[in-house]
Design a protein around this motif. Structure first.
Motif, short mmCIF file in Angstrom:
data_model
loop_
_atom_site.label_atom_id
_atom_site.label_comp_id
_atom_site.label_asym_id
_atom_site.label_seq_id
_atom_site.Cartn_x
_atom_site.Cartn_y
_atom_site.Cartn_z
N GLN A 73 -3.43 5.34 1.12
CA GLN A 73 -2.51 4.19 1.12
C GLN A 73 -2.67 3.37 2.39
O GLN A 73 -2.70 2.14 2.34
CB GLN A 73 -1.06 4.65 0.95
CG GLN A 73 -0.65 4.87 -0.49
CD GLN A 73 -1.07 3.73 -1.41
OE1 GLN A 73 -1.90 3.92 -2.28
NE2 GLN A 73 -0.52 2.54 -1.24
N GLN A 103 -3.93 -0.62 2.60
CA GLN A 103 -3.18 -1.64 3.33
C GLN A 103 -4.05 -2.28 4.41
O GLN A 103 -4.05 -3.50 4.58
CB GLN A 103 -1.92 -1.04 3.95
CG GLN A 103 -0.88 -0.68 2.92
CD GLN A 103 0.30 0.09 3.53
OE1 GLN A 103 0.27 0.50 4.68
NE2 GLN A 103 1.33 0.29 2.72
N ARG A 145 -1.12 -3.73 -3.97
CA ARG A 145 -0.67 -2.54 -4.71
C ARG A 145 -1.01 -2.63 -6.20
O ARG A 145 -1.48 -1.68 -6.80
CB ARG A 145 0.83 -2.32 -4.50
CG ARG A 145 1.40 -1.20 -5.34
CD ARG A 145 2.82 -0.84 -4.97
NE ARG A 145 2.74 0.33 -4.12
CZ ARG A 145 3.20 0.42 -2.90
NH1 ARG A 145 3.80 -0.60 -2.35
NH2 ARG A 145 3.10 1.53 -2.21
#
Length: 162
Positions: free
Chosen positions: A74, A78, A84
């Motif tokens: 994750q 980012q 997402r």
């Protein structure tokens, strides 16, 4: 060779299975000739089997893969600007582009040749039939999307009957 253990009528059978690439994938043959940068860094979870199969797909298409396993997917997504809603299971970087998910090698080659002014390509989720997600004859239609730093996306390629 690997062995499969099967219980049948109270007897334990040991069946040899010879691993072979005799069963060809639709993704095995290159449709795009490319001779530019081929070093790609792939970030994936250590437990992801389909990601490893996608890495093998890239290697078959003459990419030089640096395969990095991490538990911080994750954070990486980012860091590289993957929205997402466009995310998948693995993230790769090649020549400044982000490649997210099971993008076919030929689409990566085309991107590198066109030198598009985008952040990268993605195949969101994990459609059955994409490179690394082969499951017999089933081939779900899917789109390869291009996306920019604002997270906007549009189709780059479509696979309906492949």
């Amino acid at each position: 060779m690997r062995l499969i253990y099967q219980l049948s009528l109270g007897l334990l059978l040991v069946l040899p299975v010879i691993s072979s690439h005799a069963e060809e994938s639709v993704w095995d043959k290159a449709q795009v000739s490319y001779f530019g940068p081929s070093n790609i860094t792939v970030y994936r979870s250590p437990t992801c089997g389909c990601c490893k199969k996608w890495v093998e797909h890239l290697e078959q298409h003459h990419f030089t893969v640096k395969d990095i396993t991490t538990d911080n997917m994750q954070t990486l997504k980012q860091q590289y600007g993957v929205p997402r809603e466009l995310a998948s299971c693995h993230t790769a970087i090649i020549d400044g582009y982000v490649i997210e998910g099971h993008v076919p090698a030929d689409d990566i080659k085309r991107l590198l040749m066109e030198k598009s002014k985008i952040t990268g390509l993605t195949v969101p989720a994990m459609p059955v039939g994409t490179p690394g997600m082969e499951m017999g004859a089933r081939k779900d239609p899917f789109h390869v999307l291009q996306f920019n730093e604002a997270g906007q996306s549009k189709p780059f390629n479509a696979y309906q009957n492949y």
